[in-house]
Design an enzyme around this catalytic site. Sequence first.
Site, PDB file in Angstrom:
ATOM      1  N   SER A 133       0.463   0.753   2.524  1.00  0.00           N
ATOM      2  CA  SER A 133       0.831   1.523   1.331  1.00  0.00           C
ATOM      3  C   SER A 133       0.313   0.826   0.070  1.00  0.00           C
ATOM      4  CB  SER A 133       2.359   1.655   1.292  1.00  0.00           C
ATOM      5  OG  SER A 133       2.791   2.130   0.052  1.00  0.00           O
ATOM      6  N   HIS A 158      -0.118  -7.079  -8.387  1.00  0.00           N
ATOM      7  CA  HIS A 158       0.885  -6.104  -7.970  1.00  0.00           C
ATOM      8  C   HIS A 158       2.127  -6.848  -7.520  1.00  0.00           C
ATOM      9  CE1 HIS A 158       2.140  -2.141  -6.598  1.00  0.00           C
ATOM     10  NE2 HIS A 158       2.614  -2.711  -5.500  1.00  0.00           N
ATOM     11  N   ASP A 201      -0.823   8.173   0.885  1.00  0.00           N
ATOM     12  CA  ASP A 201       0.327   7.281   0.666  1.00  0.00           C
ATOM     13  C   ASP A 201       1.475   8.037   0.011  1.00  0.00           C
ATOM     14  OD1 ASP A 201       1.687   4.667   0.587  1.00  0.00           O
ATOM     15  OD2 ASP A 201       1.583   5.006  -1.565  1.00  0.00           O
ATOM     16  N   LYS A 205      -3.722   1.604  -2.138  1.00  0.00           N
ATOM     17  CA  LYS A 205      -3.795   1.922  -3.570  1.00  0.00           C
ATOM     18  C   LYS A 205      -4.561   0.846  -4.332  1.00  0.00           C
ATOM     19  CE  LYS A 205       0.665   2.417  -3.447  1.00  0.00           C
ATOM     20  NZ  LYS A 205       2.061   2.708  -3.408  1.00  0.00           N
ATOM     21  N   ARG A 243       8.803   8.012   4.295  1.00  0.00           N
ATOM     22  CA  ARG A 243       9.449   6.726   4.628  1.00  0.00           C
ATOM     23  C   ARG A 243      10.754   6.548   3.860  1.00  0.00           C
ATOM     24  NH1 ARG A 243       5.387   2.671   2.787  1.00  0.00           N
ATOM     25  NH2 ARG A 243       6.902   1.126   3.468  1.00  0.00           N
TER      26      ARG A 243
END
Length: 440
Positions: free
Chosen positions: A182, A81, A160, A186, A167
């Site tokens: 966050s 990621h 999230d 995931k 946010r």
Amino acid sequence: MLSAYNIIAKKRDGHELSEEEIKWFIAGLTEGRIGNYQMTALLMAIYLNGFNTKETAYLTDAMLYSGETLHFEANHVVDKHSTGGVGDKASFILAPLAQACGVNVPMIAGRGLGHTGGTVDKVEAIEGFKTTLNLKEFKEMLEAHGLVLIGQTGEIAPADKIIYGLRDVTATVDSIPLITASIMSKKLAEGAQGIVMDIKVGSGAFMKSKAQARKLAKSIRQTGLRFDRNMMTVLSDMNQPLGNAVGNSLEIIESIETLKGNGPKDLTDLSVHLAGGMVFLAGLAKTHAAGIRKAKEALKSGAGLQSFKEMIERQGGNSKVVEDYGILPQASHHHVVAAPRAGFITKMDATRIGQHCVSLGGGRNKAEDKIDFGVGFTFHKKIGSKVKEGEPIVTIHHNENQKELAQKITDELLQKDIKLGRQKPAKIAPLIYETETSWS
Ligand code: URA
């Protein structure tokens, strides 16, 4: 008795929240018992007063179990990621390379966020490519083929989705515990046994300084370890776009060229570094260096390109794109931005370049905006490059009705966003600052 009011007040006053309080609050948000206004107040209290490692883990846990979680029968399941950047298309290169080396790669990627592009938007430039599989199809495809790429589904970490939306509009995005929870909620829900996290640092990233990025890396590794995941964090540069292409179709072309061995050096080097990390975390190489060697072999042999082509076919996309870029959406006009004088490039503001791409239609201003896949930029120079007067620095890809906009972007690029100096910059940021691995 737990109450939203008392929990908000406790964090507002700088005290540590308990596991029970955090989980009760997030469950309440997901079930609709707690209002967005209360969540927003708590987010600001967390933003200002922080969360320690334990609180961050409880928040991650609460967000993770707000939805489905996946478990794979297969071994060697590792994902990657990125915290988000401009021109960052490394996933299209490293995921097939890692798969070609035996890693199972379950990738649930994001759409564009602010000035940063999204992997899911980019891959949708390929006609027919389906990014909306449900979790059952996702799991079956991963177990049968070892590589699958989809977008966020409502089934994964729905808390999230709500929190991120809040946010985004309440100036609470760039908080280390909130980013950690966050991203990790995931990633943990996806069921990967190892996670390689590319943390972008610099003007085009959420983390502007190395010190901040290092803190985020540590927080992400610690959270991963608490959930028994093998973790690698890589701090990489985002002071200029990665590679030469910015814009959806253009980035797909650059990714394919990179898989053919013709990619820009920065993109190739970073992709191989991250793919090698995935091979290492998967236990398929003894060291990271050995993982990198395997990834390089998969690049050289064309196995990575073949893997990418097969993924496109499996997910309903037109895999002829690998040979024929003409089938991708393209902008009708090309406007070359030339150097007004000779010199060296000393700055390329990645955030501004990302914002210009959004203004051309390559990203969204509102969630419901449709993306124009063809528009974007091809850079001919990087920071440190020497340029002659009149030499092209960047080509803007735009549409017939965007001539004025292209001119405005040209003026802004030359006046503010790209700087030309007389001397070569004394220090050019390295592509990769540091890499840390933690085993569970
Ligand atoms: N990406 C995410 O998914 N969450 C964040 O908070 C920041 C980047």
